[in-house]
Scaffold this active site. Structure first.
Site, PDB file in Angstrom:
ATOM      1  N   ARG A  15       0.827  -1.029   0.186  1.00 45.77           N
ATOM      2  CA  ARG A  15       0.058   0.154  -0.076  1.00 45.77           C
ATOM      3  C   ARG A  15       0.838   1.398  -0.015  1.00 45.77           C
ATOM      4  O   ARG A  15       1.222   1.962  -0.884  1.00 45.77           O
ATOM      5  CB  ARG A  15      -0.897   0.021   1.235  1.00 45.77           C
ATOM      6  CG  ARG A  15      -2.181   0.906   0.924  1.00 45.77           C
ATOM      7  CD  ARG A  15      -1.840   2.292   1.494  1.00 45.77           C
ATOM      8  NE  ARG A  15      -1.366   2.468   2.755  1.00 45.77           N
ATOM      9  CZ  ARG A  15      -0.972   3.615   3.232  1.00 45.77           C
ATOM     10  NH1 ARG A  15      -0.960   4.976   2.397  1.00 45.77           N
ATOM     11  NH2 ARG A  15      -0.638   3.667   4.552  1.00 45.77           N
ATOM     12  N   TYR A 143      -5.829   5.220  11.626  1.00 50.28           N
ATOM     13  CA  TYR A 143      -4.513   6.145  11.378  1.00 50.28           C
ATOM     14  C   TYR A 143      -4.901   7.546  11.749  1.00 50.28           C
ATOM     15  O   TYR A 143      -5.844   8.330  11.437  1.00 50.28           O
ATOM     16  CB  TYR A 143      -4.165   6.378  10.030  1.00 50.28           C
ATOM     17  CG  TYR A 143      -3.569   5.235   9.217  1.00 50.28           C
ATOM     18  CD1 TYR A 143      -2.044   5.399   9.687  1.00 50.28           C
ATOM     19  CD2 TYR A 143      -3.751   4.264   8.403  1.00 50.28           C
ATOM     20  CE1 TYR A 143      -1.184   4.492   9.198  1.00 50.28           C
ATOM     21  CE2 TYR A 143      -3.195   3.236   8.035  1.00 50.28           C
ATOM     22  CZ  TYR A 143      -1.615   3.194   8.136  1.00 50.28           C
ATOM     23  OH  TYR A 143      -0.808   2.438   7.865  1.00 50.28           O
ATOM     24  N   GLU A 145      -3.363  10.960  10.495  1.00 50.99           N
ATOM     25  CA  GLU A 145      -2.719  11.283   9.531  1.00 50.99           C
ATOM     26  C   GLU A 145      -2.192  12.739  10.102  1.00 50.99           C
ATOM     27  O   GLU A 145      -2.985  13.520  10.721  1.00 50.99           O
ATOM     28  CB  GLU A 145      -3.426  11.542   8.183  1.00 50.99           C
ATOM     29  CG  GLU A 145      -2.740  12.213   7.133  1.00 50.99           C
ATOM     30  CD  GLU A 145      -3.464  12.545   5.929  1.00 50.99           C
ATOM     31  OE1 GLU A 145      -2.699  12.580   4.811  1.00 50.99           O
ATOM     32  OE2 GLU A 145      -4.567  12.434   6.041  1.00 50.99           O
TER      33      GLU A 145
END
Length: 527
Positions: A15, A143, A145
């Protein structure tokens, strides 16, 4: 280290690694990499794609999830998704995956200027997405970010988000240094704070390598309580890449008391496969997987290894399915050569070893290094040269090869103590050389053999840059061959020819060359 024993490795080569400029894996390639990562290397988890990218991406994920389901690995296959209920979740369900890695905004700066939303709005949308995912049987990791910037510039917001997520059905909270801007001291400060406030939460750390600090930051993260680390094979990733799996594994094993499931001796194999599939060459000096990493070049190091392994460290090549090598070149010395000879099972007399050493030094002055594969060729050349008198030699030459013009050679030969010069042009550099040589021999009233075969090769394997071997077959009443070695194929051919001139000179002296009565059958001689 908070009593922690086991660190999870989540590899995101398929990914985040695929975000490397110019890298795009085919679905079949993704499947092969996934198999090696989970079955052979035994990483704990893999992240294989981003949702909603393309039909090709969907097909690739389906290939992996079908295989993973059969192998009971499905819970270890993860897909990145977005806060876009229901789109990402539906895509992941269609792909057959069971784990969503939900991308949320870990800094107020990103939230305000990219999404243009308030924290309250973002939190509500996150909760809606997680609830929808759970209703479709998906496990969720989250996540944050731009988490590193969030901790630097909007700590309250970032900690509020973590607290909010800790109240939801979230398996792991993943902390990316999205821009690779952290240094180890900051990693320690931020992780100590977060793991202290949320001791029951599983935190992953996701490093980028913009300052070449990704591995150092990973080491600090696990010391400060991170329970999972994200990596990519060969450090693939956007810009300067992610934390390289191979280095992360070595550092955690050697500098902490934590355990990993990863099988180190499988790392090199998957590294080379990813190199082929990605088309990105591994730098020769890259730790653990680079071509030169376990190669000793300086002769003093080989000598030290012979004397109680003085230049060994814990970073042994055998750990990674590799072997220690001793480079051959102008700095290697006799100790390196002896190591390579031992590997080949060859033993030389002291005077022979001295001549081989000198030949390697000469080649090393022209090229970077000589390899073990070259060594038998060099030995054969040196020993054969020693058996041939050097009454005739190429004393000098000047070759010109220009587009649109015939190649030409100015040649000077030494025949015993006399020097002879001629110029000639031909269809190639070697052809020009032979025509100049023929002029000299015609003037000397000497006969040259007929060239019947000409062959250029390199040592098996094709990895050497040290020399080529030229083998020329001659007909002089008897058939014989001569060999020449050099980094330049024309010079190798000239050296083989020089050997031929001395051989026929010796044959003529002893009057041992006699044409077969019938002129057909000849006994082969190889020099």
């Amino acid at each position: 280290m908070s009593g922690q024993k086991k660190i999870e490795i989540m590899d995101t080569t398929l990914r985040d690694g695929e975000q490397t400029s110019g890298v795009s894996f085919l679905p079949s390639e993704k499947l092969q990499i996934a198999k090696l990562l989970l079955e052979e290397l035994k990483v704990d988890r893999i992240e294989v794609a981003s949702a909603r990218v393309s039909e090709g991406e969907l097909e690739g994920v389906k290939k992996i999830t079908r295989w993973a389901k059969e192998k009971k690995f499905l819970g270890r296959v993860e897909v990145l998704g977005f806060v876009d209920t229901p789109k990402s979740v539906d895509w992941i369900v269609e792909a057959g995956a069971k784990v969503l890695n939900l991308l949320t905004k870990g800094s107020l700066n990103h939230l305000t200027h990219q999404l243009k939303k308030t924290p309250e709005e973002h939190f509500q949308e996150i909760e809606k997405c997680i609830s929808y995912a759970a209703s479709h049987g998906l496990e969720v990791n989250v996540y944050l970010e731009d988490w590193s910037n969030g901790m630097r510039n909007s700590e309250t917001y970032t900690l509020d988000l973590i607290h909010f997520l800790s109240t939801l059905p979230v398996r792991r909270i993943m902390l990316p240094d999205t821009l690779g801007l952290l240094q180890p001291e900051e990693v320690k400060t931020f992780l100590d704070l977060i793991t202290g406030k949320f001791p029951k939460v599983h935190f992953d750390f996701h490093a980028h390598n913009d300052y070449d600090l990704s591995v150092a930051n990973v080491l600090q993260a696990v010391k400060s309580g991170a329970k999972g680390i994200h990596t990519t094979v060969n450090g693939l990733g956007e810009r300067t890449g992610n934390a390289p799996l191979e280095s992360v594994v070595a550092v955690i094993k050697d500098f902490t008391d934590l355990t990993l499931s990863v099988k180190e001796n499988k790392i090199y194999r998957i590294s080379k496969l990813v190199e082929q599939f990605s088309g990105l060459h591994i730098p020769a000096n890259k730790p653990v997987v680079g071509e030169n990493v376990f190669t000793q070049t300086a002769g003093i190091h080989a000598d030290g290894d012979n004397k109680k392994n003085l230049y060994f460290s814990d970073l042994l090549p055998e750990r990674f399915g590799r072997t220690r090598k001793y480079a051959l070149g102008k700095t290697s010395g006799k100790a390196n050569i002896l190591k390579n000879l031992q590997e080949l099972g060859i033993s030389l007399e002291p005077d022979e070893l001295a001549r081989v050493t000198q030949r390697i030094i000469e080649l090393g002055d022209k090229k970077e290094r000589v390899t073990t594969e070259d060594l038998p060729y060099i030995i054969a050349d040196v020993l054969q040269n020693n058996s041939i008198k050097n009454d005739i030699s190429i004393d000098g030459y000047h070759m010109v090869h220009s587009k649109g013009l015939k190649p030409s050679v100015q040649l000077r030969m030494k025949v015993y103590d006399e020097f002879y010069e001629q110029n000639a042009s031909g269809d190639g550099q070697y052809d020009s050389f032979m025509k100049a040589l023929k002029k000299i021999y015609k003037a000397l009233k000497k006969e040259l053999p007929k060239l019947t075969d000409f062959h250029i090769s390199i040592p098996p394997g094709g990895k050497t840059d040290a020399f080529v071997e030229c083998v020329i077959t001659w007909d002089y009443g008897k058939i014989f061959k001569t060999k020449g070695l050099d980094s330049d194929q024309t010079i190798a051919a000239m050296k083989a020819t020089e050997k031929m001139l001395n051989i026929i000179e010796q044959l003529n002296k002893t009057k041992s060359v006699k044409k077969n009565t019938y002129g057909n059958e000849y006994s082969p001689i190889t020099w």
